[in-house]
Design a protein around this motif. Structure first.
Motif, PDB file in Angstrom:
ATOM      1  N   GLY A   1       0.817  -1.204   0.000  1.00 46.77           N
ATOM      2  CA  GLY A   1       0.000   0.000   0.000  1.00 46.77           C
ATOM      3  C   GLY A   1       0.850   1.253   0.000  1.00 46.77           C
ATOM      4  O   GLY A   1       0.573   2.217  -0.730  1.00 46.77           O
ATOM      5  N   ILE A   2       1.900   1.254   0.805  1.00 49.38           N
ATOM      6  CA  ILE A   2       2.804   2.413   0.863  1.00 49.38           C
ATOM      7  C   ILE A   2       3.516   2.596  -0.483  1.00 49.38           C
ATOM      8  O   ILE A   2       3.675   3.723  -0.964  1.00 49.38           O
ATOM      9  CB  ILE A   2       3.812   2.266   2.027  1.00 49.38           C
ATOM     10  N   LEU A   3       3.930   1.502  -1.094  1.00 48.82           N
ATOM     11  CA  LEU A   3       4.543   1.593  -2.430  1.00 48.82           C
ATOM     12  C   LEU A   3       3.568   2.215  -3.425  1.00 48.82           C
ATOM     13  O   LEU A   3       3.944   3.079  -4.222  1.00 48.82           O
ATOM     14  CB  LEU A   3       4.956   0.201  -2.925  1.00 48.82           C
ATOM     15  N   ALA A   4       2.311   1.772  -3.385  1.00 49.94           N
ATOM     16  CA  ALA A   4       1.295   2.322  -4.292  1.00 49.94           C
ATOM     17  C   ALA A   4       1.123   3.822  -4.063  1.00 49.94           C
ATOM     18  O   ALA A   4       1.003   4.595  -5.025  1.00 49.94           O
ATOM     19  CB  ALA A   4      -0.033   1.591  -4.107  1.00 49.94           C
ATOM     20  N   ILE A   5       1.133   4.230  -2.812  1.00 45.07           N
ATOM     21  CA  ILE A   5       1.012   5.657  -2.498  1.00 45.07           C
ATOM     22  C   ILE A   5       2.200   6.428  -3.061  1.00 45.07           C
ATOM     23  O   ILE A   5       2.043   7.507  -3.629  1.00 45.07           O
ATOM     24  CB  ILE A   5       0.852   5.865  -0.981  1.00 45.07           C
ATOM     25  N   GLY A   6       3.384   5.868  -2.927  1.00 40.14           N
ATOM     26  CA  GLY A   6       4.571   6.513  -3.485  1.00 40.14           C
ATOM     27  C   GLY A   6       4.490   6.661  -4.991  1.00 40.14           C
ATOM     28  O   GLY A   6       4.837   7.710  -5.546  1.00 40.14           O
ATOM     29  N   ILE A   7       3.990   5.631  -5.656  1.00 38.42           N
ATOM     30  CA  ILE A   7       3.848   5.685  -7.115  1.00 38.42           C
ATOM     31  C   ILE A   7       2.758   6.679  -7.504  1.00 38.42           C
ATOM     32  O   ILE A   7       2.940   7.480  -8.421  1.00 38.42           O
ATOM     33  CB  ILE A   7       3.572   4.274  -7.674  1.00 38.42           C
ATOM     34  N   LEU A   8       1.631   6.631  -6.804  1.00 39.55           N
ATOM     35  CA  LEU A   8       0.536   7.576  -7.073  1.00 39.55           C
ATOM     36  C   LEU A   8       0.994   9.025  -6.901  1.00 39.55           C
ATOM     37  O   LEU A   8       0.616   9.897  -7.675  1.00 39.55           O
ATOM     38  CB  LEU A   8      -0.621   7.332  -6.113  1.00 39.55           C
ATOM     39  N   SER A   9       1.776   9.258  -5.877  1.00 37.11           N
ATOM     40  CA  SER A   9       2.162  10.636  -5.553  1.00 37.11           C
ATOM     41  C   SER A   9       3.055  11.258  -6.616  1.00 37.11           C
ATOM     42  O   SER A   9       3.184  12.472  -6.675  1.00 37.11           O
ATOM     43  CB  SER A   9       2.841  10.693  -4.184  1.00 37.11           C
ATOM     44  N   ARG A  10       3.636  10.446  -7.449  1.00 41.89           N
ATOM     45  CA  ARG A  10       4.500  10.967  -8.511  1.00 41.89           C
ATOM     46  C   ARG A  10       3.695  11.529  -9.674  1.00 41.89           C
ATOM     47  O   ARG A  10       4.215  12.283 -10.473  1.00 41.89           O
ATOM     48  CB  ARG A  10       5.442   9.878  -9.002  1.00 41.89           C
ATOM     49  N   ASN A  11       2.431  11.122  -9.776  1.00 46.41           N
ATOM     50  CA  ASN A  11       1.634  11.476 -10.950  1.00 46.41           C
ATOM     51  C   ASN A  11       0.435  12.369 -10.659  1.00 46.41           C
ATOM     52  O   ASN A  11      -0.371  12.596 -11.551  1.00 46.41           O
ATOM     53  CB  ASN A  11       1.133  10.187 -11.631  1.00 46.41           C
ATOM     54  N   VAL A  12       0.297  12.808  -9.434  1.00 46.72           N
ATOM     55  CA  VAL A  12      -0.857  13.625  -9.059  1.00 46.72           C
ATOM     56  C   VAL A  12      -0.388  14.819  -8.235  1.00 46.72           C
ATOM     57  O   VAL A  12       0.722  14.826  -7.724  1.00 46.72           O
ATOM     58  CB  VAL A  12      -1.896  12.804  -8.250  1.00 46.72           C
ATOM     59  N   PRO A  13      -1.276  15.809  -8.080  1.00 43.96           N
ATOM     60  CA  PRO A  13      -0.894  16.953  -7.243  1.00 43.96           C
ATOM     61  C   PRO A  13      -0.635  16.524  -5.796  1.00 43.96           C
ATOM     62  O   PRO A  13      -1.212  15.549  -5.320  1.00 43.96           O
ATOM     63  CB  PRO A  13      -2.116  17.871  -7.307  1.00 43.96           C
ATOM     64  N   VAL A  14       0.244  17.243  -5.153  1.00 40.82           N
ATOM     65  CA  VAL A  14       0.552  16.947  -3.754  1.00 40.82           C
ATOM     66  C   VAL A  14      -0.727  17.065  -2.928  1.00 40.82           C
ATOM     67  O   VAL A  14      -1.479  18.018  -3.066  1.00 40.82           O
ATOM     68  CB  VAL A  14       1.632  17.913  -3.224  1.00 40.82           C
ATOM     69  N   SER A  15      -0.972  16.072  -2.098  1.00 44.78           N
ATOM     70  CA  SER A  15      -2.183  16.059  -1.291  1.00 44.78           C
ATOM     71  C   SER A  15      -1.865  15.590   0.117  1.00 44.78           C
ATOM     72  O   SER A  15      -1.178  14.582   0.300  1.00 44.78           O
ATOM     73  CB  SER A  15      -3.214  15.125  -1.918  1.00 44.78           C
TER      74      SER A  15
END
Length: 123
Positions: free
Chosen positions: A51-65
């Motif tokens: 889950g943390i890996l997925a969050i890291g990958i997601l965070s690279r492609n979306v606005p900072v949240s």
């Protein structure tokens, strides 16, 4: 947030190592019920490392949240409290440690809820 990819990968690595340790070093040395408790800690650590890996990958492609960031940190805190308390309980037999395990479980639940909210709001 590259930090989540690093934290996730470290926890996945630790999960594999701790799983092997439980299977080879602890088997026959602790009661079977505590070996099952150990395995539960390993399993939840791996789920949330991914889950943390997925969050890291997601965070690279979306606005900072803040939602995404809090989700990642709560998963990490959940691993420490939930899995960590189960590991210590397994090898020590100190049953009172089981009382803090649900705090880690609540951190997991909130982290997934924040990820859902983030997804609805931003993706």
């Amino acid at each position: 947030m590259k930090i989540f990819i690093i934290i996730g990968a470290i926890n996945a690595l630790l999960s594999v190592g701790l799983g092997a340790f439980g299977a080879h070093a602890l088997e026959g040395k602790i009661e079977p019920k505590y070996l099952d408790v150990w395995k539960t800690g390993v399993q939840y650590q791996m789920f949330h490392a991914l889950g943390i890996l997925a969050i890291g990958i997601l965070s690279r492609n979306v606005p900072v949240s803040g939602l995404l960031s809090w989700s990642g940190w709560l998963m990490f805190i959940g691993i420490i409290i939930f899995s960590g308390s189960l590991y210590v309980l397994s090898v020590s037999g100190i049953k009172v440690l089981g009382a803090i395990t649900p705090i880690g479980g609540v951190a997991f639940l909130i982290s997934w809820l924040l990820l859902i909210i983030f997804t609805v709001k931003y993706l």
